[in-house]
Design a protein around this motif. Structure first.
Motif, PDB file in Angstrom:
ATOM      1  N   ALA A 150       1.759  -4.058 -16.204  1.00 33.21           N
ATOM      2  CA  ALA A 150       0.957  -4.996 -16.998  1.00 33.21           C
ATOM      3  C   ALA A 150       1.026  -6.399 -16.403  1.00 33.21           C
ATOM      4  CB  ALA A 150       1.440  -5.008 -18.445  1.00 33.21           C
ATOM      5  N   ALA A 151       2.221  -6.784 -15.928  1.00 31.41           N
ATOM      6  CA  ALA A 151       2.369  -8.115 -15.324  1.00 31.41           C
ATOM      7  C   ALA A 151       1.522  -8.246 -14.067  1.00 31.41           C
ATOM      8  CB  ALA A 151       3.839  -8.374 -15.001  1.00 31.41           C
ATOM      9  N   PHE A 152       1.555  -7.208 -13.194  1.00 37.35           N
ATOM     10  CA  PHE A 152       0.731  -7.238 -11.981  1.00 37.35           C
ATOM     11  C   PHE A 152      -0.740  -7.431 -12.329  1.00 37.35           C
ATOM     12  CE2 PHE A 152       4.115  -4.539  -9.807  1.00 37.35           C
ATOM     13  CZ  PHE A 152       4.546  -5.574  -8.997  1.00 37.35           C
ATOM     14  N   VAL A 153      -1.205  -6.642 -13.279  1.00 36.42           N
ATOM     15  CA  VAL A 153      -2.625  -6.661 -13.631  1.00 36.42           C
ATOM     16  C   VAL A 153      -3.010  -7.978 -14.298  1.00 36.42           C
ATOM     17  CG1 VAL A 153      -4.396  -5.571 -15.041  1.00 36.42           C
ATOM     18  CG2 VAL A 153      -2.769  -4.157 -13.797  1.00 36.42           C
ATOM     19  N   VAL A 154      -2.181  -8.423 -15.246  1.00 39.53           N
ATOM     20  CA  VAL A 154      -2.485  -9.668 -15.952  1.00 39.53           C
ATOM     21  C   VAL A 154      -2.477 -10.843 -14.990  1.00 39.53           C
ATOM     22  CG1 VAL A 154      -1.647 -11.293 -17.685  1.00 39.53           C
ATOM     23  CG2 VAL A 154      -1.681  -8.851 -18.188  1.00 39.53           C
ATOM     24  N   GLY A 166      -8.073 -11.918  -7.265  1.00 37.83           N
ATOM     25  CA  GLY A 166      -6.754 -12.000  -7.880  1.00 37.83           C
ATOM     26  C   GLY A 166      -5.958 -10.715  -7.710  1.00 37.83           C
ATOM     27  N   LEU A 167      -6.596  -9.581  -7.964  1.00 37.47           N
ATOM     28  CA  LEU A 167      -5.919  -8.288  -7.797  1.00 37.47           C
ATOM     29  C   LEU A 167      -5.603  -8.025  -6.329  1.00 37.47           C
ATOM     30  CD1 LEU A 167      -7.921  -6.099 -10.336  1.00 37.47           C
ATOM     31  CD2 LEU A 167      -5.610  -7.009 -10.599  1.00 37.47           C
ATOM     32  N   ALA A 168      -6.512  -8.434  -5.435  1.00 34.20           N
ATOM     33  CA  ALA A 168      -6.256  -8.270  -3.993  1.00 34.20           C
ATOM     34  C   ALA A 168      -5.046  -9.101  -3.570  1.00 34.20           C
ATOM     35  CB  ALA A 168      -7.487  -8.670  -3.186  1.00 34.20           C
ATOM     36  N   SER A 169      -4.930 -10.305  -4.127  1.00 42.55           N
ATOM     37  CA  SER A 169      -3.778 -11.158  -3.811  1.00 42.55           C
ATOM     38  C   SER A 169      -2.483 -10.507  -4.289  1.00 42.55           C
ATOM     39  CB  SER A 169      -3.948 -12.526  -4.471  1.00 42.55           C
ATOM     40  OG  SER A 169      -5.130 -13.166  -4.033  1.00 42.55           O
ATOM     41  N   ALA A 170      -2.523  -9.942  -5.503  1.00 39.99           N
ATOM     42  CA  ALA A 170      -1.344  -9.252  -6.021  1.00 39.99           C
ATOM     43  C   ALA A 170      -0.989  -8.050  -5.161  1.00 39.99           C
ATOM     44  CB  ALA A 170      -1.587  -8.823  -7.471  1.00 39.99           C
ATOM     45  N   LEU A 269       3.271 -15.804 -21.935  1.00 41.18           N
ATOM     46  CA  LEU A 269       2.409 -14.776 -21.358  1.00 41.18           C
ATOM     47  C   LEU A 269       2.376 -14.923 -19.844  1.00 41.18           C
ATOM     48  CD1 LEU A 269      -0.541 -15.091 -23.902  1.00 41.18           C
ATOM     49  CD2 LEU A 269       1.426 -13.544 -23.996  1.00 41.18           C
ATOM     50  N   PRO A 270       2.868 -13.948 -19.096  1.00 39.19           N
ATOM     51  CA  PRO A 270       2.914 -14.064 -17.635  1.00 39.19           C
ATOM     52  C   PRO A 270       1.529 -14.275 -17.038  1.00 39.19           C
ATOM     53  CG  PRO A 270       4.217 -12.193 -18.385  1.00 39.19           C
ATOM     54  CD  PRO A 270       3.441 -12.679 -19.570  1.00 39.19           C
ATOM     55  N   GLY A 271       1.450 -15.237 -16.114  1.00 37.96           N
ATOM     56  CA  GLY A 271       0.229 -15.416 -15.340  1.00 37.96           C
ATOM     57  C   GLY A 271      -0.713 -16.476 -15.842  1.00 37.96           C
ATOM     58  N   LEU A 272      -0.570 -16.926 -17.088  1.00 41.34           N
ATOM     59  CA  LEU A 272      -1.528 -17.911 -17.596  1.00 41.34           C
ATOM     60  C   LEU A 272      -1.178 -19.317 -17.118  1.00 41.34           C
ATOM     61  CD1 LEU A 272      -2.224 -16.626 -21.216  1.00 41.34           C
ATOM     62  CD2 LEU A 272      -3.448 -16.156 -19.098  1.00 41.34           C
ATOM     63  N   LEU A 446       8.172  -9.337  -7.708  1.00 39.15           N
ATOM     64  CA  LEU A 446       8.278  -8.273  -8.714  1.00 39.15           C
ATOM     65  C   LEU A 446       8.311  -6.867  -8.121  1.00 39.15           C
ATOM     66  CD1 LEU A 446       5.773  -9.415 -11.500  1.00 39.15           C
ATOM     67  CD2 LEU A 446       8.248  -9.598 -11.509  1.00 39.15           C
ATOM     68  N   ALA A 447       7.727  -6.699  -6.948  1.00 41.13           N
ATOM     69  CA  ALA A 447       7.449  -5.352  -6.450  1.00 41.13           C
ATOM     70  C   ALA A 447       8.697  -4.493  -6.281  1.00 41.13           C
ATOM     71  CB  ALA A 447       6.682  -5.438  -5.132  1.00 41.13           C
ATOM     72  N   ARG A 448       9.784  -5.059  -5.820  1.00 43.25           N
ATOM     73  CA  ARG A 448      10.995  -4.258  -5.609  1.00 43.25           C
ATOM     74  C   ARG A 448      11.521  -3.698  -6.930  1.00 43.25           C
ATOM     75  NH1 ARG A 448      13.091  -4.490  -0.504  1.00 43.25           N
ATOM     76  NH2 ARG A 448      12.277  -6.139   0.852  1.00 43.25           N
ATOM     77  N   GLY A 449      11.537  -4.528  -7.961  1.00 39.51           N
ATOM     78  CA  GLY A 449      11.975  -4.047  -9.264  1.00 39.51           C
ATOM     79  C   GLY A 449      11.041  -2.990  -9.817  1.00 39.51           C
ATOM     80  N   ALA A 450       9.732  -3.165  -9.573  1.00 44.44           N
ATOM     81  CA  ALA A 450       8.751  -2.192 -10.049  1.00 44.44           C
ATOM     82  C   ALA A 450       8.934  -0.851  -9.342  1.00 44.44           C
ATOM     83  CB  ALA A 450       7.340  -2.722  -9.819  1.00 44.44           C
ATOM     84  N   GLU A 451       9.195  -0.889  -8.032  1.00 43.10           N
ATOM     85  CA  GLU A 451       9.401   0.350  -7.276  1.00 43.10           C
ATOM     86  C   GLU A 451      10.645   1.088  -7.775  1.00 43.10           C
ATOM     87  OE1 GLU A 451      10.024   1.941  -2.678  1.00 43.10           O
ATOM     88  OE2 GLU A 451      10.130  -0.209  -3.128  1.00 43.10           O
ATOM     89  N   GLU A 452      11.699   0.322  -8.022  1.00 45.26           N
ATOM     90  CA  GLU A 452      12.942   0.933  -8.517  1.00 45.26           C
ATOM     91  C   GLU A 452      12.719   1.586  -9.880  1.00 45.26           C
ATOM     92  OE1 GLU A 452      17.400  -0.521  -9.911  1.00 45.26           O
ATOM     93  OE2 GLU A 452      16.239  -1.771  -8.523  1.00 45.26           O
ATOM     94  N   ALA A 453      12.014   0.883 -10.773  1.00 42.73           N
ATOM     95  CA  ALA A 453      11.749   1.440 -12.104  1.00 42.73           C
ATOM     96  C   ALA A 453      10.864   2.675 -12.021  1.00 42.73           C
ATOM     97  CB  ALA A 453      11.088   0.378 -12.984  1.00 42.73           C
ATOM     98  N   LEU A 454       9.876   2.669 -11.113  1.00 37.87           N
ATOM     99  CA  LEU A 454       8.989   3.818 -10.948  1.00 37.87           C
ATOM    100  C   LEU A 454       9.757   5.038 -10.465  1.00 37.87           C
ATOM    101  CD1 LEU A 454       6.184   5.146 -10.820  1.00 37.87           C
ATOM    102  CD2 LEU A 454       5.935   4.170  -8.517  1.00 37.87           C
ATOM    103  N   ARG A 455      10.593   4.856  -9.486  1.00 39.38           N
ATOM    104  CA  ARG A 455      11.337   5.998  -8.937  1.00 39.38           C
ATOM    105  C   ARG A 455      12.339   6.551  -9.951  1.00 39.38           C
ATOM    106  NH1 ARG A 455      12.428   5.614  -2.499  1.00 39.38           N
ATOM    107  NH2 ARG A 455      10.267   5.353  -1.869  1.00 39.38           N
TER     108      ARG A 455
END
Length: 504
Positions: A150-154, A166-170, A269-272, A446-455
């Motif tokens: 949700a944070a990535f998308v927002v 914005g999404l391409a930058s993320a 709210l993240p990103g605003l 954020l990406a490293r934490g997201a990868e760890e949570a996904l796995r």
């Protein structure tokens, strides 16, 4: 309460107080320099914190972020050039007052409103952070990954004018983060045979390159920077013109308190970020004003509202960072790096392992508000005049050279210097093409934490990706991300339709 114990500790620590005062001054000066931001200053000074105590390092950078948000109002009022994106709203009514020789009065209003907004945000943060942390401790890997998603998308869809960019930058930030060795299989990923990349791309040179070099390259190509002029009459010491009375400021208070709450809510709210908070508060204030026709022509309320909202963002924006490890702003992303540098893992367990440190950081922030408020109230005009005496053709080369020293000092590696240079050109190109550098950096963090949570989630699941649908909280955050894209797209479509109808 822990916060009072923390305040007593900070007040009785001379060295820590010295760093807080210095940070208040540095942040205000950097924020007042047109074209530079507090995030750039923090990125450049990050290597310095390697040699500091963890609390001093965090407090130093945290207070720079607070003071830098306020410092942008100085450039907006004096030079008609906002020092930060958020201070563009202050510029609307601040510069007309400066043209009438009342810049000191305008800056006093900005200072008082910033202090009230910042204190309000910090009080709400301190009061609610314990509850948020308790909830965060109950989240498992599936819920955490859904929050990251949700944070990535927002962040990608809300920041900037284009959802696609914005999404391409993320996505670019995520790709940069996976360079190096796989954390589980230890296989190389996107290293292209370069040994130095096996450990991944370092955070410090990327941030210095993106925020500092990229901004310098962009400003050097911006002819407007060289056209800034300032008449000494704008900061006239005429007491009759620039004395701020209670009768003049009292009508600002309802706008200040309302805008403080708006800024605090948006900060969570993240990103605003503060820019959106400032313009929302300005628009709401003008809508509710008794004399809205005065707004835009030097109304004191038009300065008070955006400044209160701008600074109220600072404290609450720390809530998702400290409890979930998700920075809601570029400054937050750099602070995450500072925590990691000193071996402190941000996230749900932070309040179990380091609650004392967190509350002392909050206390340092509260004292920092008082410091930049005192300096700004009595010295903002002087800071503005001093900045003008340093030509941009001198200032930017100094910043440029300091960036090289900072990038090399982080690990003593020339490879990091090359990473910084490449990141600088990437940052410059992204600005030219209207991509969002903030989304890239936050996603990179954020990406490293997201990868760890996904796995971890997939290892817990017998049904693969269905685990995110089967867990109600995870599903709610996934739907939140989808809803963010939908509503953002609809808002942009309305803007496009309105502009086309107006042109027709």
């Amino acid at each position: 309460m822990e916060i009072f114990t923390a305040l007593a500790f900070v007040v009785t620590s001379p060295a820590l107080l010295g760093w807080i005062v210095l940070a208040a001054l540095v942040g205000m000066i950097v924020g007042a320099i047109p074209g530079l931001t507090a995030a750039a200053a923090i990125a450049m000074l990050l290597p310095l914190t390697y040699y500091m105590e963890p609390l001093s390092a965090l407090a130093f950078l945290y207070v720079i972020g607070k003071s830098g948000r306020y410092g942008g109002s100085i450039a907006a009022i004096l030079f008609n050039t906002p020092g930060t994106a958020a201070s563009a709203a202050t510029q609307i009514d601040g510069y007309p007052l400066a043209q009438r020789g009342q810049s000191s009065k305008a800056m006093k209003v900005a200072t008082i409103s910033s202090i009230i907004g910042d204190f309000t945000g910090d009080l709400l943060l301190i009061a609610g952070i314990g509850v948020i942390a308790a909830i965060a401790l109950r989240l498992g890997p599936p819920e955490l990954f859904a929050v990251y998603f949700a944070a990535f998308v927002v962040i990608g869809s809300v920041i900037g004018k284009s959802i696609t960019r914005g999404l391409a930058s993320a996505a670019m930030g995520v790709l940069l983060s996976v360079v190096g060795l796989d954390p589980i299989t230890a296989e190389s990923r996107f290293t292209f045979g370069i040994f130095e990349l096996s450990g991944g791309i370092a955070l410090v040179p990327v941030m210095i390159g993106i925020f500092v070099l990229g901004e310098v390259f962009f400003q050097l190509g911006n002819t407007k920077v060289a056209l800034i002029h300032f008449d000494d009459a704008d900061v006239s010491d005429a007491r009759t013109k620039n004395r701020l009375t209670w009768a003049e400021y009292r009508p600002c208070l309802p706008h200040v308190f309302r805008s403080s709450l708006i800024g605090a809510f948006i900060g969570m709210l993240p990103g605003l970020g503060s820019a959106i908070a400032a313009f929302v508060a300005y628009g709401e204030g003008k809508r509710r004003a008794k004399n809205p026709e005065k707004w835009g022509n030097g109304a004191l309320e038009g300065i008070a509202a955006p400044e209160a909202a701008n600074n109220a963002v600072s404290g609450p924006s720390m809530a998702p960072l400290l409890t979930l490890g998700i920075p809601g702003s570029t400054i937050g992303a750099i602070l995450v790096g500072t925590f990691l540098i000193h071996g402190i893992q941000v996230g749900p367990t932070l309040f179990v392992t380091s609650s004392e440190l967190v509350y002392r950081l909050f206390a340092a922030g509260v004292i920092g508000i008082g410091c930049y408020g005192f300096i700004g109230y009595f010295g903002a005009a002087t800071v503005g005049r001093l900045i003008l005496r340093v030509p941009m053709k001198v200032l930017y080369p100094i910043i440029f050279l300091t960036s090289f020293v900072a990038a090399y000092a982080s690990r003593g590696s020339l490879f990091d210097v090359w990473v910084m240079v490449v990141a600088g050109f990437v940052g410059w190109l992204m600005r030219k093409l209207d991509f969002n550098v903030a989304a890239l950096v936050i996603s990179f963090v954020l990406a490293r934490g997201a990868e760890e949570a996904l796995r971890q989630s997939l290892r817990l699941s017998d049904n693969g990706m269905l685990i995110f649908v089967q867990r109600p909280v995870a599903l709610a955050f996934l739907l939140l991300g989808v809803a963010a894209i939908f509503f953002r797209a609809r808002a942009l479509n309305r803007q496009t339709t309105t502009s086309l109808s107006e042109n027709a």
